[in-house]
Scaffold this motif. Structure first.
Motif, PDB file in Angstrom:
ATOM      1  N   TYR A 158     -20.989 -43.648  -5.627  1.00  0.00           N
ATOM      2  CA  TYR A 158     -21.554 -43.205  -6.897  1.00  0.00           C
ATOM      3  C   TYR A 158     -21.533 -44.339  -7.918  1.00  0.00           C
ATOM      4  O   TYR A 158     -22.436 -44.477  -8.732  1.00  0.00           O
ATOM      5  CB  TYR A 158     -20.795 -41.975  -7.418  1.00  0.00           C
ATOM      6  CG  TYR A 158     -20.820 -40.856  -6.410  1.00  0.00           C
ATOM      7  CD1 TYR A 158     -21.915 -40.008  -6.317  1.00  0.00           C
ATOM      8  CD2 TYR A 158     -19.768 -40.690  -5.513  1.00  0.00           C
ATOM      9  CE1 TYR A 158     -21.955 -39.002  -5.373  1.00  0.00           C
ATOM     10  CE2 TYR A 158     -19.804 -39.685  -4.565  1.00  0.00           C
ATOM     11  CZ  TYR A 158     -20.901 -38.847  -4.495  1.00  0.00           C
ATOM     12  OH  TYR A 158     -20.937 -37.861  -3.538  1.00  0.00           O
ATOM     13  N   GLN A 159     -20.477 -45.153  -7.880  1.00  0.00           N
ATOM     14  CA  GLN A 159     -20.387 -46.285  -8.793  1.00  0.00           C
ATOM     15  C   GLN A 159     -21.482 -47.316  -8.498  1.00  0.00           C
ATOM     16  O   GLN A 159     -22.095 -47.863  -9.411  1.00  0.00           O
ATOM     17  CB  GLN A 159     -18.994 -46.909  -8.705  1.00  0.00           C
ATOM     18  CG  GLN A 159     -17.931 -45.982  -9.254  1.00  0.00           C
ATOM     19  CD  GLN A 159     -16.515 -46.377  -8.860  1.00  0.00           C
ATOM     20  OE1 GLN A 159     -16.303 -47.165  -7.951  1.00  0.00           O
ATOM     21  NE2 GLN A 159     -15.538 -45.799  -9.554  1.00  0.00           N
ATOM     22  N   LEU A 160     -21.740 -47.554  -7.215  1.00  0.00           N
ATOM     23  CA  LEU A 160     -22.820 -48.477  -6.839  1.00  0.00           C
ATOM     24  C   LEU A 160     -24.178 -47.926  -7.263  1.00  0.00           C
ATOM     25  O   LEU A 160     -25.011 -48.655  -7.811  1.00  0.00           O
ATOM     26  CB  LEU A 160     -22.810 -48.741  -5.336  1.00  0.00           C
ATOM     27  CG  LEU A 160     -21.766 -49.722  -4.841  1.00  0.00           C
ATOM     28  CD1 LEU A 160     -21.697 -49.710  -3.311  1.00  0.00           C
ATOM     29  CD2 LEU A 160     -22.054 -51.127  -5.354  1.00  0.00           C
ATOM     30  N   CYS A 161     -24.408 -46.639  -7.013  1.00  0.00           N
ATOM     31  CA  CYS A 161     -25.683 -46.029  -7.396  1.00  0.00           C
ATOM     32  C   CYS A 161     -25.880 -46.055  -8.906  1.00  0.00           C
ATOM     33  O   CYS A 161     -26.998 -46.270  -9.385  1.00  0.00           O
ATOM     34  CB  CYS A 161     -25.774 -44.603  -6.862  1.00  0.00           C
ATOM     35  SG  CYS A 161     -25.995 -44.522  -5.078  1.00  0.00           S
ATOM     36  N   GLY A 174     -30.821 -46.276  -5.094  1.00  0.00           N
ATOM     37  CA  GLY A 174     -31.408 -45.363  -6.056  1.00  0.00           C
ATOM     38  C   GLY A 174     -30.304 -44.547  -6.683  1.00  0.00           C
ATOM     39  O   GLY A 174     -29.123 -44.852  -6.525  1.00  0.00           O
ATOM     40  N   ARG A 175     -30.706 -43.510  -7.380  1.00  0.00           N
ATOM     41  CA  ARG A 175     -29.701 -42.611  -7.951  1.00  0.00           C
ATOM     42  C   ARG A 175     -28.995 -41.875  -6.818  1.00  0.00           C
ATOM     43  O   ARG A 175     -29.529 -41.741  -5.721  1.00  0.00           O
ATOM     44  CB  ARG A 175     -30.372 -41.627  -8.898  1.00  0.00           C
ATOM     45  CG  ARG A 175     -30.983 -42.329 -10.104  1.00  0.00           C
ATOM     46  CD  ARG A 175     -31.600 -41.354 -11.059  1.00  0.00           C
ATOM     47  NE  ARG A 175     -31.868 -40.081 -10.401  1.00  0.00           N
ATOM     48  CZ  ARG A 175     -32.546 -39.095 -10.928  1.00  0.00           C
ATOM     49  NH1 ARG A 175     -33.047 -39.215 -12.125  1.00  0.00           N
ATOM     50  NH2 ARG A 175     -32.757 -37.970 -10.275  1.00  0.00           N
ATOM     51  N   LEU A 183     -26.296 -38.247  -1.827  1.00  0.00           N
ATOM     52  CA  LEU A 183     -24.845 -38.319  -1.966  1.00  0.00           C
ATOM     53  C   LEU A 183     -24.287 -37.058  -2.622  1.00  0.00           C
ATOM     54  O   LEU A 183     -23.098 -36.799  -2.550  1.00  0.00           O
ATOM     55  CB  LEU A 183     -24.429 -39.549  -2.779  1.00  0.00           C
ATOM     56  CG  LEU A 183     -24.679 -40.887  -2.108  1.00  0.00           C
ATOM     57  CD1 LEU A 183     -24.337 -42.022  -3.055  1.00  0.00           C
ATOM     58  CD2 LEU A 183     -23.867 -41.024  -0.842  1.00  0.00           C
ATOM     59  N   LEU A 184     -25.133 -36.305  -3.294  1.00  0.00           N
ATOM     60  CA  LEU A 184     -24.638 -35.084  -3.951  1.00  0.00           C
ATOM     61  C   LEU A 184     -24.974 -33.866  -3.127  1.00  0.00           C
ATOM     62  O   LEU A 184     -25.889 -33.775  -2.422  1.00  0.00           O
ATOM     63  CB  LEU A 184     -25.232 -34.943  -5.344  1.00  0.00           C
ATOM     64  CG  LEU A 184     -24.727 -35.952  -6.359  1.00  0.00           C
ATOM     65  CD1 LEU A 184     -25.403 -35.721  -7.694  1.00  0.00           C
ATOM     66  CD2 LEU A 184     -23.230 -35.830  -6.540  1.00  0.00           C
TER      67      LEU A 184
END
Length: 185
Positions: free
Chosen positions: A160-163, A177-178, A184-185
């Motif tokens: 999440y930090q990378l995104c 991307g997000r 990821l969510l």
């Protein structure tokens, strides 16, 4: 060996200050109330008396206070060994926590910042039993979380930090991307 059962009260208690450290320093196990400092003192005395390595295992469920207990133990060693006040070994060891937590922690249904790995911290002492350094190793990383998460749980924080940083120039080559776009969510 010695077993101490500690409970995380989820609030700060006045039982971990320097006065309490000094009260337990030099005492025999059982002379005072059970405490993480009593366990640390016994390990420290056995190391100094028998010139042998000692281990303290801190175990428990997610959110039980394992990291805090380890920090109190390191602070106890730093204080009783009269290690340089500039060293703050426990602060230096724990300064690596944000990195290890980003790579090894994830949101679970029980804890928003749950460790999904184990930590082994080795504290080194010199011949006068002062702290001279420490090493932290991680092990048993929960690899399955990378490809699958249970409902209402998340992948490792680092993804999440990378995104969240995907639009920064230094990360463009990763083609991120997000988190929603990357499933990821």
């Amino acid at each position: 060996g010695i077993i101490l059962v500690a409970i995380n009260p989820y609030k700060q208690l006045p039982i971990y200050g320097d006065a309490i450290i000094h009260a337990y320093s030099g005492q025999n196990m059982g002379d005072m109330d059970p405490h993480i400092f009593a366990v640390a003192e016994e390990a420290y005395k056995q190391m100094a008396r028998n010139n042998k390595n000692q281990s303290i295992i801190v175990s428990g469920e997610s959110g039980a206070g394992k990291t805090v207990s380890a920090r109190y133990t390191m602070r106890y060693f730093a204080t009783v060994s009269k290690s340089s006040s500039n060293a703050h070994v426990e602060d230096k060891v724990l300064a690596s926590n944000p990195i290890t937590e980003a790579v090894g922690n994830a949101k679970t249904t029980r804890n928003d910042n749950s460790s999904r790995f184990g930590k082994y911290t080795e504290i080194s002492f010199d011949r006068s039993y002062q702290i001279i350094g420490a090493n932290m190793r991680t092990y048993l990383l929960e690899k399955s979380r990378v490809v699958f998460q249970v409902e209402n749980e998340r992948n490792y924080h680092i993804f999440y930090q990378l995104c969240a940083s995907a639009m920064q120039p230094e990360y463009e080559h990763l083609k991120l991307g997000r988190s929603q776009e990357n499933n990821l969510l």
